[in-house]
Scaffold this motif. Structure first.
Motif, short mmCIF file in Angstrom:
data_model
loop_
_atom_site.label_atom_id
_atom_site.label_comp_id
_atom_site.label_asym_id
_atom_site.label_seq_id
_atom_site.Cartn_x
_atom_site.Cartn_y
_atom_site.Cartn_z
N SER A 93 3.38 -11.76 0.03
CA SER A 93 3.15 -11.01 -1.21
C SER A 93 2.62 -11.98 -2.25
O SER A 93 3.04 -13.13 -2.32
CB SER A 93 4.45 -10.35 -1.69
OG SER A 93 4.27 -9.79 -2.97
N ASN B 50 4.76 2.16 5.15
CA ASN B 50 6.13 2.13 4.62
C ASN B 50 7.03 2.92 5.56
O ASN B 50 6.73 4.06 5.92
CB ASN B 50 6.16 2.73 3.22
CG ASN B 50 7.43 2.33 2.48
OD1 ASN B 50 8.51 2.57 2.96
ND2 ASN B 50 7.25 1.72 1.32
N THR C 47 7.33 -3.89 -3.84
CA THR C 47 6.42 -5.03 -3.82
C THR C 47 5.27 -4.75 -2.86
O THR C 47 5.47 -4.17 -1.78
CB THR C 47 7.17 -6.30 -3.38
OG1 THR C 47 8.26 -6.51 -4.27
CG2 THR C 47 6.26 -7.51 -3.40
N GLN C 48 4.03 -5.18 -3.22
CA GLN C 48 2.87 -5.03 -2.33
C GLN C 48 2.81 -6.24 -1.42
O GLN C 48 2.87 -7.39 -1.87
CB GLN C 48 1.57 -4.92 -3.14
CG GLN C 48 0.35 -4.64 -2.26
CD GLN C 48 -0.93 -4.53 -3.08
OE1 GLN C 48 -0.98 -4.97 -4.23
NE2 GLN C 48 -1.96 -3.91 -2.51
N TYR C 49 2.67 -5.95 -0.08
CA TYR C 49 2.61 -7.00 0.93
C TYR C 49 1.30 -6.93 1.70
O TYR C 49 0.68 -5.85 1.82
CB TYR C 49 3.78 -6.86 1.91
CG TYR C 49 5.11 -7.30 1.34
CD1 TYR C 49 5.51 -8.64 1.45
CD2 TYR C 49 5.95 -6.40 0.71
CE1 TYR C 49 6.72 -9.06 0.93
CE2 TYR C 49 7.16 -6.83 0.18
CZ TYR C 49 7.54 -8.14 0.29
OH TYR C 49 8.74 -8.56 -0.24
N PHE C 50 0.88 -8.12 2.27
CA PHE C 50 -0.32 -8.26 3.08
C PHE C 50 0.09 -8.78 4.45
O PHE C 50 0.94 -9.67 4.57
CB PHE C 50 -1.31 -9.22 2.42
CG PHE C 50 -1.80 -8.74 1.08
CD1 PHE C 50 -2.92 -7.94 0.98
CD2 PHE C 50 -1.12 -9.07 -0.07
CE1 PHE C 50 -3.37 -7.50 -0.26
CE2 PHE C 50 -1.55 -8.64 -1.31
CZ PHE C 50 -2.68 -7.85 -1.41
N THR D 185 -2.47 -3.94 4.07
CA THR D 185 -1.57 -4.01 2.91
C THR D 185 -0.79 -2.73 2.75
O THR D 185 -1.22 -1.65 3.18
CB THR D 185 -2.36 -4.33 1.63
OG1 THR D 185 -1.44 -4.48 0.55
CG2 THR D 185 -3.34 -3.20 1.29
N GLU D 186 0.41 -2.82 2.08
CA GLU D 186 1.26 -1.66 1.80
C GLU D 186 2.35 -2.08 0.83
O GLU D 186 2.65 -3.27 0.68
CB GLU D 186 1.89 -1.11 3.10
CG GLU D 186 2.84 0.06 2.92
CD GLU D 186 2.22 1.27 2.24
OE1 GLU D 186 1.96 1.18 1.04
OE2 GLU D 186 1.98 2.28 2.94
N TRP D 187 2.95 -1.04 0.10
CA TRP D 187 4.05 -1.26 -0.84
C TRP D 187 5.37 -0.90 -0.16
O TRP D 187 5.45 0.04 0.62
CB TRP D 187 3.88 -0.38 -2.07
CG TRP D 187 2.75 -0.77 -2.97
CD1 TRP D 187 1.42 -0.55 -2.76
CD2 TRP D 187 2.87 -1.43 -4.22
NE1 TRP D 187 0.67 -1.04 -3.78
CE2 TRP D 187 1.55 -1.59 -4.72
CE3 TRP D 187 3.93 -1.91 -4.98
CZ2 TRP D 187 1.28 -2.21 -5.94
CZ3 TRP D 187 3.66 -2.51 -6.19
CH2 TRP D 187 2.35 -2.67 -6.66
N THR D 188 6.44 -1.61 -0.58
CA THR D 188 7.81 -1.22 -0.17
C THR D 188 8.38 -0.24 -1.18
O THR D 188 7.96 -0.21 -2.35
CB THR D 188 8.74 -2.44 -0.10
OG1 THR D 188 8.71 -3.13 -1.35
CG2 THR D 188 8.31 -3.38 1.01
N GLY E 20 5.56 1.64 -7.78
CA GLY E 20 4.34 2.17 -7.20
C GLY E 20 4.44 3.68 -7.11
O GLY E 20 4.88 4.36 -8.04
N LEU F 131 8.87 -2.51 5.99
CA LEU F 131 7.48 -2.13 6.23
C LEU F 131 7.24 -2.23 7.72
O LEU F 131 7.69 -3.18 8.38
CB LEU F 131 6.51 -3.04 5.48
CG LEU F 131 6.48 -2.90 3.95
CD1 LEU F 131 5.55 -3.94 3.36
CD2 LEU F 131 6.06 -1.50 3.52
#
Length: 997
Positions: free
Chosen positions: A576, A549, A603-606, A624-627, A704, A556
């Protein structure tokens, strides 16, 4: 009375007079002659003559003088007879007469010395000698001694006659003279031919003769002299020498005058040379020109050598007039030449041309034979050489294949239909006139044919590539190639194989790198056109892919490690599970990180990273990580439906879970409310707050592990309006005093609006502090009603308004007057209009005589006067005008005035005693302020008494009067400054009482 018939003559003698007379009848004993000057009476000569004399000469007289002569004849018995005659001697001619031009061609000056004696004047007559015409006839005073004749013809002879006049006699002198000649102009001398010159000039009429002299400047000898009469303007000189310079001189003559005129020079035309030839000289690249010397003279020869068909001048040589040849050295080989020989004499030329001649040519230089990449043709080329054309020969193994002749200007030739990979020999020579140069030789090969169907592929390998092709059909002795890195064009290795090879494998290459292989067939020193093929080795997948992040609300950051080998680019795929759309991005080969912006918050993204090398790719594992959630946008705090409420609203930007709404008092920053609302709710009402207060609202969002706060929003509750509003006239003139009570709660201040009723003008706005409960509005119009509105202010918000109408006090009328128009029953009231407005006027009239108000009038607000009628005569009144606005009044000052009184009636007189008279009267109407009784002596008119009485008096006794006297009495009624009198009434006092007794 005997007449002597006396006559006088001078016989052309200027100093003598001959006197003649007739002898009288009966003869004469003698004669007495007396000569005197006319007019003076002085006898100059007194002469006696015998009896038989009838003439006499008077000598020694002055020429041109008038005389008086008396002839007296003595007859018998001493009788005499006389006769007087006047005569004048002839004048003497002028002396030293001269006529000169002074060098002028248009004037002559006459001069003379006067002759002895007197004269009456001169007459000058000027004739043109050639035409015998009289040009001038001039009379001059006797004192003149010179005269100028102008406007004459140049170079002409004139005759002058000067006559001295005396009475009827005259004496003349003549003289001849020439005017100076004028010089001819515009002298020109030009050649007519090689043996003649034409001379011409202008203005030739001003000379009697023109003299021309032509001189040969070469020999300095005079060739021709010529004298021409007036008017000749040209002449041609013949039989001169060709090409010779001559000088012409001209002079003008008239009588004794000669003037040298202009001169000119000119050349006769020269003759052209003959038999001009141009031929080869002994030296190489040299030509010699020859000619025959023409007749006459010349300055020199100008020999011009011309080159080529266009005869372009290339050499100019000047040689002496006696030469007959010249040689040109260092000429261009193989060139065509001609020569022009020009005879130059002064500005004139005569020329002749020769036939053409050639120099020997040289073989062409810069000879080349090239295939230009073609297997079936050769291009022969050479540099242009001087000459008429070229001879070409193409040979194969010393056997001629083709012979060609080409014209001048062609410098190349293409041989078609040749064999691929074959050695040919080319020869070229230059042809110029009768000459052909030695040949130039050169050899070259045709190109071989290229190989076909070259391919390059990796076969799924990361470090090798395999090349394959189909062999050329003919003309190939082997194959050669170069493997290069496509991007840098750096050479990796060379490939050389025999003509029977059709494939080769290239090892130890870099993964993911693009290579280009160039191959050609070899024949002799040349290669066929290159064929090329390209491909990539297979790339390796990236490692160490992470997604973090960036602490940006919608971003991201991706990171990865580059594997060994080359890549064209990295392809990043971000998606996502909660969103159908995905992000695809490509970056350059030297980039190892990338930040995705504009993502959905919370939002969680890949992420998957793929390496691209040409058409090949390898992909990494997923990261993966969250914004972070976005802070709420457009947070708005507005007043609620009640002054104790606030309405909070916002716009969700996506992502996140619950929202926490925090409320604090703006000044203290202490949180007084915490309200949690779920995702999807975008508004909230906060109740139970203080009206007119300032609050701070902040909303916290969570997604999150991340939390973020919105921007702080400031809002106000609406204040309550003030209470008990009032507006009344102020003690200040033209002002309103506004009062109110503060309502519960807070406020920043008050806003007042004052609007004049019925006026289009905008309202006046005033501000008051938050603790104020009153304000005075100044500078208003008197007698005017205003709508006063007041609001409580808190931030940008106002309370509901409170309204009230208040009126200012009217202004009192000014300059009030009460006047009497001369009436006993009317008064006139007027005033000036006061400023401002009013509803009407109240006008009160008071009777000061009765101490009561007798009339009240209500007038419109624009009235400025009123007339009072039916008033009591002789009474005093007071008036007051009051301006009225609603319940407010403004009275003016009081003014007073009287009506006229009525004169008393029924005046009666009585004499109760010898020293008294009783006066009585009656009153009509209201009476008067008082009465005055005036008494006069009726006989003398002298005043006797003057008595002032009160207004209630109706009679009065006049005492201390003279008995038996007639008095005149009048009674006046008075009211203030006004009065009215009865007519005078006379009455006598009684006689003295004692006498009556």
């Amino acid at each position: 009375g005997t007449v002597l018939n006396v006559s006088v003559s001078d016989h052309d003698r200027s100093d003598s007079l001959l006197l003649s007379w007739d002898e009288p009848e009966g003869g004469a004993k003698g004669y007495l002659l007396a000569l005197s000057s006319l007019g003076s009476g002085t006898v100059l000569q007194n002469v006696s003559a015998g009896p038989n004399t009838t003439s006499f000469w008077f000598h020694g007289l002055t020429p041109g003088t008038r005389y008086e002569i008396e002839v007296t004849a003595t007859m018998a018995c001493m009788d005499t007879t006389s006769q007087t005659i006047t005569a004048q001697t002839s004048p003497s001619p002028v002396r030293n007469l001269s006529l000169s031009s002074g060098g002028s061609s248009s004037s002559l000056r006459a001069a003379w010395v006067p002759g002895h004696g007197g004269r009456d004047g001169y007459r000058l007559a000027l004739w043109h000698s050639h035409s015998h015409s009289l040009l001038r006839n001039v009379s001059l005073l006797p004192t003149a001694s010179t005269f100028l004749f102008d406007g004459l013809l140049a170079g002409s002879e004139y005759a002058l006659k000067v006559s001295t006049l005396a009475g009827s006699g005259q004496a003349s002198s003549t003289i001849h003279q020439w005017t100076a000649p004028s010089i001819p102009t515009q002298l020109r001398l030009s050649p007519g031919s090689s043996t003649s010159l034409v001379a011409s000039w202008a203005d030739a009429t001003g000379a009697a003769w023109l003299h021309l002299e032509l001189r040969n400047l070469l020999t300095q000898k005079v060739s021709t002299t010529l004298s021409a009469r007036r008017g000749l303007t040209s002449y041609t000189f013949q039989h001169l020498h060709p090409g010779t310079q001559y000088w012409l001189g001209l002079s003008a003559t008239a009588g004794p005058h000669t003037v040298v005129g202009p001169n000119a020079t000119a050349w006769t035309y020269p003759l052209s040379p003959g038999n001009v030839t141009l031929s080869s000289a002994e030296e190489q690249n040299s030509l010699q020109a020859r000619w025959s010397i023409p007749e006459g003279q010349r300055d020199f020869y100008l020999v011009t050598l011309r080159e080529g068909e266009d005869s372009i001048p290339t050499r100019n040589i000047s040689v002496g007039g006696d030469n007959d040849h010249v040689t040109f050295h260092g000429l261009s080989p193989g060139q065509q030449y001609s020569v022009q020989v020009v005879v130059v004499a002064g500005p004139y030329r005569a020329s002749a041309h020769s036939t053409t001649a050639w120099t020997e040519p040289r073989a062409p230089s810069g000879v080349s034979l090239s295939s230009q990449g073609s297997p079936h043709s050769l291009l022969a080329s050479w540099e242009e050489a001087a000459g008429e054309g070229y001879l070409l020969v193409l040979s194969l193994a010393e056997h001629p294949v083709k012979n060609s002749s080409l014209p001048r200007g062609v410098t190349n030739f293409t041989y078609e239909g040749l064999h691929p990979g074959t050695l040919y020999t080319f020869e070229v020579s230059t042809v110029a006139g009768p000459y052909t140069s030695s040949p130039r030789c050169i050899s070259n090969w045709t190109y071989p044919l290229p190989l076909e169907q070259l391919t390059l592929s990796n076969g799924g390998h990361s470090t090798s590539l395999q090349a394959s092709w189909r062999a050329a059909s003919s003309g190939s002795t082997g194959y050669t190639g170069t493997l290069r890195e496509t991007k840098s064009q750096e050479q990796v290795r060379n490939v050389t194989v025999g003509s029977d090879w059709t494939n080769v494998t290239l090892e130890n290459l870099v993964p993911g790198r693009q290579y280009t292989l160039e191959m050609a067939a070899v024949a002799g020193p040349y290669r066929s056109p290159v064929r090329s093929a390209t491909d990539w080795t297979y790339p390796l997948a990236p490692a160490g892919v992470t997604l973090t992040n960036s602490r940006r609300p919608m971003g991201l950051s991706a990171f990865w490690d580059k594997a060994a080998g080359d890549v064209d680019q990295f392809h990043l795929q971000l998606y996502s599970k909660s969103h159908a759309a995905q992000r695809n991005t490509s970056v350059g080969p030297n980039t190892h990180n990338f930040t995705f912006l504009g993502l959905s918050p919370g939002t969680q993204y890949f992420l998957k990273v793929t390496v691209l090398a040409g058409p090949y790719r390898s992909s990494s594992h997923f990261a993966t990580e969250w914004t972070y959630p976005l802070s709420l946008a457009n947070v708005s705090v507005q007043p609620g439906r009640k002054p104790q409420e606030l309405h909070v609203s916002w716009v969700e930007s996506g992502g996140g879970r619950d929202h926490l709404v925090q409320l604090s008092v703006a000044e203290s920053l202490s949180i007084i409310r915490n309200v949690s609302v779920p995702r999807g709710v975008t508004q909230l009402n906060l109740e139970g707050l203080v009206p007119g207060s300032r609050y701070r609202v902040e909303i916290i969002s969570q997604a999150g592990p991340h939390r973020i706060s919105s921007q702080t929003a400031i809002g106000y509750t609406v204040p309550l309006p003030p209470r008990s509003l009032s507006a009344s006239p102020s003690s200040m003139a033209r002002a309103l005093a506004v009062h109110w009570e503060a309502a519960p709660g807070q406020r920043d201040g008050y806003l007042l609006s004052v609007l004049e009723e019925g006026s289009p003008a905008p309202p006046r706005n005033l501000e008051a502090g938050k603790d104020s409960t009153n304000v005075t509005v100044p500078q208003l119009e008197p007698g005017t009603c205003y709508l006063v509105r007041i609001w409580a202010m808190a931030g940008p918000y106002r309370s509901l308004p409170e309204n009230i109408t208040g009126c200012t006090a009217p202004a009192a009328p000014t300059n009030l007057s009460l006047t009497n128009p001369g009436s006993s029953s009317e008064l006139y009231t007027s005033w000036n209009k006061p400023p401002g407005r009013r509803d009407h006027y109240h006008v009160n009239l008071y009777s000061l005589s009765t101490q009561s108000r007798i009339q009240v009038q209500t007038l419109n607000p624009d009235a400025l006067n009123i007339t009072w009628t039916h008033l009591e005569a002789g009474s005093k009144f007071a008036v007051q005008v009051t301006a009225v606005k609603g319940s407010l009044e403004a009275p003016s000052i009081n003014v007073t005035q009287w009506t006229y009184p009525l004169a008393p009636v029924n005046l009666t007189l009585g004499s109760p005693s010898a020293s008294a008279l009783v006066v009585s009267w009656a009153v009509v109407g209201g009476g008067a302020e008082g009465f005055v009784v005036d008494v006069h002596d009726a006989a003398s008119g002298a005043p006797v008494g003057h008595t002032a009485l009160a207004g209630d008096a109706r009679s009065h006794i006049l005492r201390s009067l003279s008995p038996g006297t007639r008095y005149s009495v009048a009674v006046r009624a008075t009211a203030g400054p006004f009065h009215a009198s009865t007519p005078n009434l006379t009455h006598c006092t009684r006689e003295c009482d004692a006498l009556l007794a």
